[in-house]
Each structure stands twice: as C-alpha cells, then as structure tokens.
Scaffold this motif. Structure first.
Motif, PDB file in Angstrom:
ATOM      1  N   HIS A 139     -14.869  15.065   3.081  1.00 26.29           N
ATOM      2  CA  HIS A 139     -15.712  16.147   2.572  1.00 26.29           C
ATOM      3  C   HIS A 139     -17.083  15.605   2.154  1.00 26.29           C
ATOM      4  O   HIS A 139     -18.120  16.186   2.479  1.00 26.29           O
ATOM      5  CB  HIS A 139     -15.007  16.831   1.405  1.00 26.29           C
ATOM      6  CG  HIS A 139     -15.650  18.100   0.965  1.00 26.29           C
ATOM      7  ND1 HIS A 139     -15.211  18.802  -0.117  1.00 26.29           N
ATOM      8  CD2 HIS A 139     -16.712  18.806   1.434  1.00 26.29           C
ATOM      9  CE1 HIS A 139     -15.960  19.877  -0.289  1.00 26.29           C
ATOM     10  NE2 HIS A 139     -16.887  19.889   0.636  1.00 26.29           N
ATOM     11  N   VAL A 140     -17.089  14.502   1.434  1.00 30.28           N
ATOM     12  CA  VAL A 140     -18.348  13.904   0.983  1.00 30.28           C
ATOM     13  C   VAL A 140     -19.202  13.486   2.185  1.00 30.28           C
ATOM     14  O   VAL A 140     -20.422  13.687   2.198  1.00 30.28           O
ATOM     15  CB  VAL A 140     -18.076  12.716   0.029  1.00 30.28           C
ATOM     16  CG1 VAL A 140     -19.349  11.945  -0.283  1.00 30.28           C
ATOM     17  CG2 VAL A 140     -17.419  13.213  -1.254  1.00 30.28           C
ATOM     18  N   LYS A 141     -18.559  12.949   3.211  1.00 27.27           N
ATOM     19  CA  LYS A 141     -19.290  12.559   4.425  1.00 27.27           C
ATOM     20  C   LYS A 141     -19.927  13.781   5.076  1.00 27.27           C
ATOM     21  O   LYS A 141     -21.089  13.735   5.500  1.00 27.27           O
ATOM     22  CB  LYS A 141     -18.345  11.867   5.404  1.00 27.27           C
ATOM     23  CG  LYS A 141     -19.019  11.390   6.664  1.00 27.27           C
ATOM     24  CD  LYS A 141     -18.045  10.693   7.599  1.00 27.27           C
ATOM     25  CE  LYS A 141     -18.757  10.284   8.882  1.00 27.27           C
ATOM     26  NZ  LYS A 141     -17.814   9.734   9.861  1.00 27.27           N
ATOM     27  N   ALA A 142     -19.190  14.885   5.160  1.00 25.78           N
ATOM     28  CA  ALA A 142     -19.734  16.116   5.754  1.00 25.78           C
ATOM     29  C   ALA A 142     -20.913  16.641   4.929  1.00 25.78           C
ATOM     30  O   ALA A 142     -21.917  17.107   5.498  1.00 25.78           O
ATOM     31  CB  ALA A 142     -18.646  17.179   5.868  1.00 25.78           C
ATOM     32  N   LEU A 143     -20.806  16.563   3.607  1.00 23.62           N
ATOM     33  CA  LEU A 143     -21.928  16.979   2.760  1.00 23.62           C
ATOM     34  C   LEU A 143     -23.160  16.126   3.025  1.00 23.62           C
ATOM     35  O   LEU A 143     -24.279  16.639   3.090  1.00 23.62           O
ATOM     36  CB  LEU A 143     -21.544  16.892   1.277  1.00 23.62           C
ATOM     37  CG  LEU A 143     -20.749  18.059   0.736  1.00 23.62           C
ATOM     38  CD1 LEU A 143     -20.161  17.722  -0.624  1.00 23.62           C
ATOM     39  CD2 LEU A 143     -21.603  19.306   0.657  1.00 23.62           C
ATOM     40  N   ARG A 153     -20.358  24.911  -4.401  1.00 24.84           N
ATOM     41  CA  ARG A 153     -20.887  25.071  -5.752  1.00 24.84           C
ATOM     42  C   ARG A 153     -22.010  24.068  -5.952  1.00 24.84           C
ATOM     43  O   ARG A 153     -21.834  22.883  -5.698  1.00 24.84           O
ATOM     44  CB  ARG A 153     -19.793  24.796  -6.796  1.00 24.84           C
ATOM     45  CG  ARG A 153     -18.694  25.800  -6.799  1.00 24.84           C
ATOM     46  CD  ARG A 153     -17.692  25.500  -7.912  1.00 24.84           C
ATOM     47  NE  ARG A 153     -16.795  24.399  -7.542  1.00 24.84           N
ATOM     48  CZ  ARG A 153     -16.597  23.314  -8.269  1.00 24.84           C
ATOM     49  NH1 ARG A 153     -17.209  23.139  -9.413  1.00 24.84           N
ATOM     50  NH2 ARG A 153     -15.766  22.385  -7.863  1.00 24.84           N
ATOM     51  N   LYS A 154     -23.134  24.540  -6.420  1.00 30.47           N
ATOM     52  CA  LYS A 154     -24.252  23.640  -6.708  1.00 30.47           C
ATOM     53  C   LYS A 154     -23.909  22.678  -7.844  1.00 30.47           C
ATOM     54  O   LYS A 154     -24.483  21.600  -7.942  1.00 30.47           O
ATOM     55  CB  LYS A 154     -25.499  24.452  -7.052  1.00 30.47           C
ATOM     56  CG  LYS A 154     -26.094  25.180  -5.873  1.00 30.47           C
ATOM     57  CD  LYS A 154     -27.339  25.946  -6.294  1.00 30.47           C
ATOM     58  CE  LYS A 154     -28.060  26.549  -5.119  1.00 30.47           C
ATOM     59  NZ  LYS A 154     -27.455  27.704  -4.547  1.00 30.47           N
ATOM     60  N   THR A 155     -22.961  23.052  -8.686  1.00 29.72           N
ATOM     61  CA  THR A 155     -22.557  22.201  -9.805  1.00 29.72           C
ATOM     62  C   THR A 155     -21.445  21.214  -9.426  1.00 29.72           C
ATOM     63  O   THR A 155     -21.021  20.427 -10.263  1.00 29.72           O
ATOM     64  CB  THR A 155     -22.091  23.071 -10.996  1.00 29.72           C
ATOM     65  OG1 THR A 155     -21.081  23.980 -10.549  1.00 29.72           O
ATOM     66  CG2 THR A 155     -23.259  23.843 -11.587  1.00 29.72           C
ATOM     67  N   PHE A 156     -20.978  21.237  -8.190  1.00 26.17           N
ATOM     68  CA  PHE A 156     -19.969  20.314  -7.688  1.00 26.17           C
ATOM     69  C   PHE A 156     -20.649  18.957  -7.513  1.00 26.17           C
ATOM     70  O   PHE A 156     -21.678  18.844  -6.838  1.00 26.17           O
ATOM     71  CB  PHE A 156     -19.422  20.856  -6.362  1.00 26.17           C
ATOM     72  CG  PHE A 156     -18.346  20.056  -5.692  1.00 26.17           C
ATOM     73  CD1 PHE A 156     -17.207  19.655  -6.366  1.00 26.17           C
ATOM     74  CD2 PHE A 156     -18.449  19.739  -4.345  1.00 26.17           C
ATOM     75  CE1 PHE A 156     -16.199  18.950  -5.725  1.00 26.17           C
ATOM     76  CE2 PHE A 156     -17.451  19.035  -3.690  1.00 26.17           C
ATOM     77  CZ  PHE A 156     -16.328  18.641  -4.381  1.00 26.17           C
ATOM     78  N   ALA A 157     -20.135  17.912  -8.153  1.00 25.48           N
ATOM     79  CA  ALA A 157     -20.813  16.613  -8.201  1.00 25.48           C
ATOM     80  C   ALA A 157     -21.267  16.106  -6.820  1.00 25.48           C
ATOM     81  O   ALA A 157     -22.411  15.676  -6.685  1.00 25.48           O
ATOM     82  CB  ALA A 157     -19.933  15.582  -8.899  1.00 25.48           C
ATOM     83  N   GLU A 161     -25.082  15.301  -5.793  1.00 26.38           N
ATOM     84  CA  GLU A 161     -25.422  13.975  -5.280  1.00 26.38           C
ATOM     85  C   GLU A 161     -26.158  14.084  -3.943  1.00 26.38           C
ATOM     86  O   GLU A 161     -27.162  13.411  -3.726  1.00 26.38           O
ATOM     87  CB  GLU A 161     -24.149  13.130  -5.130  1.00 26.38           C
ATOM     88  CG  GLU A 161     -24.368  11.654  -4.989  1.00 26.38           C
ATOM     89  CD  GLU A 161     -25.055  11.022  -6.191  1.00 26.38           C
ATOM     90  OE1 GLU A 161     -25.806  10.053  -5.963  1.00 26.38           O
ATOM     91  OE2 GLU A 161     -24.888  11.466  -7.330  1.00 26.38           O
ATOM     92  N   ALA A 162     -25.670  14.954  -3.062  1.00 24.89           N
ATOM     93  CA  ALA A 162     -26.326  15.145  -1.763  1.00 24.89           C
ATOM     94  C   ALA A 162     -27.749  15.669  -1.954  1.00 24.89           C
ATOM     95  O   ALA A 162     -28.653  15.303  -1.203  1.00 24.89           O
ATOM     96  CB  ALA A 162     -25.512  16.097  -0.894  1.00 24.89           C
ATOM     97  N   SER A 163     -27.947  16.496  -2.966  1.00 23.68           N
ATOM     98  CA  SER A 163     -29.275  17.068  -3.197  1.00 23.68           C
ATOM     99  C   SER A 163     -30.282  16.002  -3.597  1.00 23.68           C
ATOM    100  O   SER A 163     -31.477  16.137  -3.334  1.00 23.68           O
ATOM    101  CB  SER A 163     -29.228  18.174  -4.249  1.00 23.68           C
ATOM    102  OG  SER A 163     -28.986  17.638  -5.527  1.00 23.68           O
ATOM    103  N   LYS A 164     -29.818  14.916  -4.208  1.00 21.28           N
ATOM    104  CA  LYS A 164     -30.722  13.827  -4.585  1.00 21.28           C
ATOM    105  C   LYS A 164     -31.357  13.182  -3.358  1.00 21.28           C
ATOM    106  O   LYS A 164     -32.403  12.582  -3.435  1.00 21.28           O
ATOM    107  CB  LYS A 164     -29.968  12.755  -5.374  1.00 21.28           C
ATOM    108  CG  LYS A 164     -29.553  13.175  -6.759  1.00 21.28           C
ATOM    109  CD  LYS A 164     -28.821  12.035  -7.432  1.00 21.28           C
ATOM    110  CE  LYS A 164     -28.268  12.465  -8.771  1.00 21.28           C
ATOM    111  NZ  LYS A 164     -27.475  11.385  -9.383  1.00 21.28           N
TER     112      LYS A 164
END
Length: 180
Positions: A139-143, A153-157, A161-164
């Motif tokens: 999931h993190v890789k796809a993000l 969720r924008k509040t999902f860690a 992190e991806a937004s950074k």
C-alpha cells in the motif's frame, strides 16, 4: 444484541481470526443476534473529526438504528459514546470478555473488508482487496507511486508522508480505473 446465555463457538476478536473463520462466524452471529447494525463513516468524516471520534459516532448511529433497544451498551475501550441515552459500560480489550463486543468486531471487520474489495475494483492500482487499506509495504509503495486516490484519508500517516514528497495533488485521480 444477543439474548443472555447465547454462545458462539470460536468467537473472539476479529483480528485473531482468519478471513474464513470470520465469514463462518458472520453467518452464526446474524442467525443468533436479536438484531444488529453496522454503520461506516467515510474518509471525509474521519479527516474532519479524527478516527476515534468517527468510530464513536458510527457506534452511536449503529446503536440508535437498532430495531431492539438495548438495556446496556458495552463499549470496547475506555471511552463512552457521547450523547447516547442508554447505560454504558466500557471494557478495555472487551472483545476478549464480551461475546457482543467480539461479534461487533467480526461484523465491522467483515463490512470493512467488503467495502475495501469494492474500492479495489474502482482503484485497482492500490490492491485494496489484498491489504484492506492497512499500511502494508504494498500500500505504501502504491501511495509513493500514484499518490492518494479519493478514498484516502489525508490524516493517514502514509498519505501525509507521500505529500511531503509532492505525490499528493498532482496524481490524485490517476488511480481511478477510468484513468488507468
């Protein structure tokens, strides 16, 4: 809601059960329950009021929608449901002590998994049917690769992190099946 004395063999915290065990228990829970209700709150509500408050709000809505009014609401955890005019008792790790809480855990998990399987069809790049939205490596890789899709969720860690790294806004809708 169960009548007093109802027993369901193998019923425990949904996180301690395999998907097959949960599915088998789901049928028995539905047969033996006087009534039940499952309510989901979306990512917008969760982002607005946080996951705990969204969970408590969903519990309140589920309880209020029951066809049979319970005598007592047993809440898993240490927080009571706000503005609920039914006697409440909180039990930390309640799914280890209460069949009603364990059954609610199974009902909620099965409903969530069903929703995530549906999202997997709409947003195939994320494989929601595999990880059910949890922060797995996949999931993190796809993000990281696609940025979030509209259900994240924008509040999902991992989304924060991806937004950074600038992955958020530029590729927001790329993940939708119509855009693939």
């Amino acid at each position: 809601i169960f009548k007093r004395g109802v027993r369901i063999e193998g019923l425990k915290d949904s996180k301690k059960l395999s998907p097959l065990q949960r599915q088998k228990l789901l049928g028995e829970i539905c047969k033996k329950a006087l009534c039940f209700s499952v309510i989901a709150k979306d990512n917008f509500i969760i982002d607005e009021i946080n996951i705990l408050n969204a969970t408590l709000l969903a519990m309140k809505c589920a309880i209020e929608s029951l066809k049979v009014k319970p005598d007592l609401c047993i809440v898993d955890g240490n927080r009571k449901v706000k503005n609920l005019f039914i006697e409440q008792e909180t039990i930390v790790k309640g799914d280890n002590f209460s069949a009603a809480i364990a059954a609610a855990s199974v009902l909620a998990k099965e409903e969530r998994d069903k929703i995530m399987r549906s999202y997997a069809k709409d947003f195939p790049n994320y494989c929601f049917d595999k990880h059910k939205g949890y922060a797995t490596a996949q999931h993190v890789k796809a993000l990281g690769q696609f940025g979030p899709c509209p259900i994240h969720r924008k509040t999902f860690a991992p989304v924060r992190e991806a937004s950074k790294f600038g992955k958020l806004e530029n590729r927001r809708l790329l993940c939708h099946k119509q855009d693939v």
